[in-house]
Design a protein around this motif. Structure first.
Motif, mmCIF file in Angstrom:
data_model
loop_
_atom_site.group_PDB
_atom_site.id
_atom_site.type_symbol
_atom_site.label_atom_id
_atom_site.label_comp_id
_atom_site.label_asym_id
_atom_site.label_seq_id
_atom_site.Cartn_x
_atom_site.Cartn_y
_atom_site.Cartn_z
ATOM 1 N N CYS A 46 0.481 -1.120 -0.094
ATOM 2 C CA CYS A 46 -0.297 -0.062 -0.095
ATOM 3 C C CYS A 46 1.149 1.172 0.322
ATOM 4 O O CYS A 46 0.698 1.725 -1.027
ATOM 5 N N GLY A 56 -6.452 6.681 -5.078
ATOM 6 C CA GLY A 56 -8.095 5.566 -5.468
ATOM 7 C C GLY A 56 -8.136 4.202 -4.980
ATOM 8 O O GLY A 56 -7.156 3.493 -5.894
ATOM 9 N N ASN A 57 -8.431 3.538 -4.236
ATOM 10 C CA ASN A 57 -8.518 2.023 -3.994
ATOM 11 C C ASN A 57 -7.704 1.742 -4.288
ATOM 12 O O ASN A 57 -6.925 -0.087 -4.942
ATOM 13 N N ASP A 60 -7.930 -2.174 -2.882
ATOM 14 C CA ASP A 60 -8.064 -3.249 -4.162
ATOM 15 C C ASP A 60 -7.090 -4.019 -4.832
ATOM 16 O O ASP A 60 -6.072 -4.565 -5.173
ATOM 17 N N ARG A 61 -6.313 -2.324 -5.598
ATOM 18 C CA ARG A 61 -5.053 -2.385 -5.854
ATOM 19 C C ARG A 61 -3.798 -3.851 -5.933
ATOM 20 O O ARG A 61 -3.237 -4.389 -6.435
ATOM 21 N N ALA A 72 -15.936 -7.120 -1.592
ATOM 22 C CA ALA A 72 -16.396 -5.310 -0.882
ATOM 23 C C ALA A 72 -16.040 -5.710 0.495
ATOM 24 O O ALA A 72 -16.096 -4.708 1.602
ATOM 25 N N VAL A 75 -12.500 -5.216 2.153
ATOM 26 C CA VAL A 75 -12.046 -3.399 1.927
ATOM 27 C C VAL A 75 -12.769 -2.676 2.348
ATOM 28 O O VAL A 75 -12.392 -1.613 3.273
ATOM 29 N N LYS A 76 -14.223 -2.673 2.723
ATOM 30 C CA LYS A 76 -14.926 -2.469 3.489
ATOM 31 C C LYS A 76 -14.246 -1.844 5.262
ATOM 32 O O LYS A 76 -14.248 -0.939 5.429
#
Length: 242
Positions: A46, A56-57, A60-61, A72, A75-76
């Motif tokens: 990260c 952004g994201n 996810d990446r 989801a 990630v949330k």
């Protein structure tokens, strides 16, 4: 002697480095994933994505870069950990010097955007409640009141009225930080830290600051110059004379 100006600060990349909060949050997320899911190295991925310019994201990446699937809900949960963790951050050295050694009778204020709980945790971690007299978290005002909405500036003006001093906003992001206080007659100063996240240009003349500094060590001298340059406009004192 410093100019008689009531200084209002932004927070992120003004009094401390926003990257430090991001790294702290990624570390908190990484520790949780290592403990709960046996996933190692997530924080470092990260941080690498962040330093590459990704905003952004990132979660996810990061999973994608590690070759892992993420739903989801996970990630949330990570976003909640990131926003809700107690940050390991500290004031920039020049900020600590300014807040500790500036001789002044004038109080200080702060206006900062973002989720109220997150920004409040930053304020506590930096010890700002003991040195800044009025703190406005726009996230606590309700949806739609983030900068450049005028409500936060109005609240500071109402609080500052008894001091009968011109106001100056010191911040970093010309996309949203200066257009409203400038239109309301405040002085505006952009601090351009080399490590800042938002390296963007002002979209119009109205979004530009009156002055630019690289360090808060330069602030009082810059304010003195700006007070000389902008002393004439009566609107500079609008907030304290109405």
């Amino acid at each position: 002697m410093a100019a008689r100006v009531l200084v209002v600060f932004d927070l992120d990349d003004t009094l401390y480095l926003e990257r430090d909060f991001a790294v702290s949050g990624f570390r908190a997320v990484g520790e949780w994933l290592a403990l709960e899911r046996s996933i190692d190295g997530f924080a470092d991925v990260c941080i690498g994505l962040f330093d590459e310019g990704g905003r952004g994201n990132i979660f996810d990446r990061a999973f994608e870069r590690l070759g892992l699937a993420a739903d989801a809900a996970l990630v949330k949960a990570l976003v909640a950990i990131y926003r809700g963790h107690e940050p390991a951050i500290s004031l920039a050295q020049d900020s600590a010097r300014y807040l500790a050694s500036r001789e002044r009778e004038e109080p200080l204020a702060l206006i900062t955007d973002g989720p109220a709980a997150t920004q409040g945790a930053k304020v506590r971690a930096l010890g700002l409640e003991s040195v800044i007299d009025r703190i406005v978290l726009t996230g606590a005002l309700g949806p739609g009141f983030g900068k450049p909405h005028p409500r936060a500036y109005e609240l500071v003006e109402e609080w500052a009225a008894p001091f009968a001093l011109p106001l100056a906003y010191v911040a970093d992001n010309p996309l949203k930080d200066f257009v409203t206080p400038r239109a309301r007659g405040w002085l505006t100063v952009q601090i351009k830290r080399p490590e800042r996240v938002h390296k963007v240009d002002a979209p119009s003349d109205g979004h530009r600051p009156h002055g630019v500094i690289r360090s808060l060590d330069e602030l009082d001298a810059r304010l003195e110059e700006l007070m000389e340059t902008h002393r004439a406009p009566a609107r500079l004192h609008r907030a304290t004379s109405s």
